[in-house]
Each structure stands twice: as structure tokens, then as C-alpha cells.
Design a protein around this motif. Structure first.
Motif, mmCIF file in Angstrom:
data_model
loop_
_atom_site.group_PDB
_atom_site.id
_atom_site.type_symbol
_atom_site.label_atom_id
_atom_site.label_comp_id
_atom_site.label_asym_id
_atom_site.label_seq_id
_atom_site.Cartn_x
_atom_site.Cartn_y
_atom_site.Cartn_z
ATOM 1 N N UNK A 18 8.061 8.594 -5.451
ATOM 2 C CA UNK A 18 8.603 7.478 -4.683
ATOM 3 C C UNK A 18 8.068 7.452 -3.248
ATOM 4 N N UNK A 19 7.854 6.245 -2.749
ATOM 5 C CA UNK A 19 7.313 6.020 -1.409
ATOM 6 C C UNK A 19 8.463 5.701 -0.454
ATOM 7 N N UNK A 20 8.795 6.642 0.439
ATOM 8 C CA UNK A 20 9.913 6.450 1.365
ATOM 9 C C UNK A 20 9.755 5.180 2.199
ATOM 10 N N UNK A 21 8.526 4.813 2.552
ATOM 11 C CA UNK A 21 8.287 3.609 3.346
ATOM 12 C C UNK A 21 8.712 2.351 2.585
ATOM 13 N N UNK A 22 8.676 2.402 1.273
ATOM 14 C CA UNK A 22 9.072 1.276 0.435
ATOM 15 C C UNK A 22 10.532 0.912 0.672
ATOM 16 N N UNK A 23 11.361 1.912 0.973
ATOM 17 C CA UNK A 23 12.799 1.712 1.095
ATOM 18 C C UNK A 23 13.290 1.694 2.547
ATOM 19 N N UNK A 24 12.415 1.905 3.495
ATOM 20 C CA UNK A 24 12.779 1.973 4.914
ATOM 21 C C UNK A 24 13.422 0.667 5.372
ATOM 22 N N UNK A 25 14.503 0.797 6.120
ATOM 23 C CA UNK A 25 15.146 -0.359 6.724
ATOM 24 C C UNK A 25 16.073 -1.134 5.814
ATOM 25 N N UNK A 26 16.291 -0.692 4.605
ATOM 26 C CA UNK A 26 17.190 -1.388 3.689
ATOM 27 C C UNK A 26 18.549 -0.708 3.765
ATOM 28 N N UNK A 27 19.520 -1.379 4.362
ATOM 29 C CA UNK A 27 20.821 -0.779 4.651
ATOM 30 C C UNK A 27 21.467 -0.165 3.412
ATOM 31 N N UNK A 87 -0.257 -5.520 -20.169
ATOM 32 C CA UNK A 87 -1.236 -4.895 -19.286
ATOM 33 C C UNK A 87 -0.582 -3.787 -18.470
ATOM 34 N N UNK A 88 -1.321 -2.706 -18.260
ATOM 35 C CA UNK A 88 -0.927 -1.682 -17.292
ATOM 36 C C UNK A 88 -2.029 -1.652 -16.236
ATOM 37 N N UNK A 89 -1.634 -1.482 -14.999
ATOM 38 C CA UNK A 89 -2.603 -1.426 -13.906
ATOM 39 C C UNK A 89 -2.313 -0.204 -13.049
ATOM 40 N N UNK A 90 -3.369 0.504 -12.667
ATOM 41 C CA UNK A 90 -3.267 1.685 -11.814
ATOM 42 C C UNK A 90 -3.881 1.341 -10.459
ATOM 43 N N UNK A 91 -3.187 1.714 -9.389
ATOM 44 C CA UNK A 91 -3.662 1.480 -8.024
ATOM 45 C C UNK A 91 -3.773 2.829 -7.340
ATOM 46 N N UNK A 100 7.288 -1.106 -12.316
ATOM 47 C CA UNK A 100 6.448 0.008 -11.887
ATOM 48 C C UNK A 100 6.624 0.304 -10.418
ATOM 49 N N UNK A 101 5.704 1.114 -9.913
ATOM 50 C CA UNK A 101 5.756 1.482 -8.512
ATOM 51 C C UNK A 101 5.055 2.795 -8.258
ATOM 52 N N UNK A 102 5.144 3.270 -7.030
ATOM 53 C CA UNK A 102 4.448 4.498 -6.639
ATOM 54 C C UNK A 102 5.079 5.756 -7.247
ATOM 55 N N UNK A 103 4.248 6.755 -7.412
ATOM 56 C CA UNK A 103 4.663 8.027 -7.985
ATOM 57 C C UNK A 103 4.028 9.155 -7.172
ATOM 58 N N UNK A 114 0.872 -1.174 0.000
ATOM 59 C CA UNK A 114 0.000 0.000 0.000
ATOM 60 C C UNK A 114 0.908 1.222 0.000
ATOM 61 N N UNK A 115 0.462 2.278 -0.677
ATOM 62 C CA UNK A 115 1.290 3.482 -0.787
ATOM 63 C C UNK A 115 0.451 4.729 -0.561
ATOM 64 N N UNK A 116 1.108 5.792 -0.116
ATOM 65 C CA UNK A 116 0.427 7.070 0.133
ATOM 66 C C UNK A 116 0.065 7.783 -1.168
ATOM 67 N N UNK A 117 0.658 7.365 -2.276
ATOM 68 C CA UNK A 117 0.371 7.975 -3.577
ATOM 69 C C UNK A 117 -0.068 6.892 -4.563
#
Length: 132
Positions: free
Chosen positions: A117-126, A90-94, A112-115, A59-62
Motif C-alpha cells: 500500500x502507498x501511504x501517499x494514496x491515503x494522505x489527507x483523507x480524514x 485485462x490486467x495491467x502492471x505499472x 487494483x492498486x499499489x503493492x 504515481x506510486x513508489x512501488x
């Protein structure tokens, strides 16, 4: 004088893309375009799933958009009971805030991915920390 906004970069997905822990089973997720390599307005993740593969619930904020490069699968709406089939091309929009999971019975490759960028997506990855 050239601004960094006008620079073209070639990103080699076999070596330049760190892993991102968004796979629940049978697959691999890699960061392609994100703030760590200069993206401010868009992000792309390369999601490759094999037989029985799925992402974790996402889930993403955008808003988020994916393109199916190859294979077949489905996107599951975790906030409702909907499932949409995915095939090559196929393209899918969420919508922002929707919860979903990507699954396959065979194999699927998605970009693909959020637009933005979703900072939570990358949180905790050293390897990615400090890039946002």
C-alpha cells in the motif's frame, strides 16, 4: 490460538469502502483493501468511471497492478506518449515511479492498486487518517 493473519473478512464494497479522491471527472474511487482494514502487503481500490471519466494523474513508489472487471478504457503513460487499451479481463502492471491516468469514453470498472500500500494514496483523507 489463531493469529490475525488467518482471519477471513468479507468486505462489502457498497458500505465498507471509504471514498478516495483519485477521480478527476465522472466516476468514483473507493478503498477496498488497505492498512485501515488490516492489509499490510497489498491494496485494492475500486475505480468506477462513466462516460468521459478519468482518474487524476497517479504515481506510486512501488509497482501497481489493476484488473478490468468490466467495460473499456485506456491507461495513459504520462511519462511518455504511450496509451494501452483496456477491456474486460485485462490486467495491467505499472512500474514503480511511472505516472499514469486511467480514462474511458464509455464506462469501466477496475480493481487494483499499489503493492505494498502507498501511504501517499491515503494522505489527507480524514476517515482514513491514523490507519497507516
Amino acid at each position: 490460538m489463531t493469529s490475525s493473519a488467518n482471519v477471513v473478512r468479507v468486505i462489502d464494497t457498497s458500505s465498507d469502502c471509504p471514498e478516495i479522491p483519485i477521480i478527476e471527472r465522472n466516476g468514483r474511487g473507493r478503498v477496498v483493501l488497505w492498512p485501515g482494514n488490516g492489509a499490510r502487503f497489498r491494496s485494492f481500490q475500486l475505480i468506477s468511471l462513466t462516460e468521459g471519466g478519468s482518474t487524476i494523474p497517479l504515481s506510486h513508489a512501488s509497482d501497481c497492478v489493476y484488473y478490468v472487471i468490466s467495460g473499456t478504457g485506456r491507461i495513459v503513460d504520462l511519462g511518455g506518449d504511450g496509451t494501452s487499451e483496456l477491456v474486460e479481463g485485462t490486467m495491467v502492471h505499472i512500474d514503480a515511479g511511472d505516472s499514469y491516468r486511467i480514462e474511458t469514453d464509455a464506462r469501466i470498472e477496475i480493481l487494483g492498486g499499489p503493492c505494498p500500500p502507498d501511504a501517499a494514496f491515503y494522505a489527507g483523507i480524514a476517515a482514513l487518517e491514523g490507519a497507516l
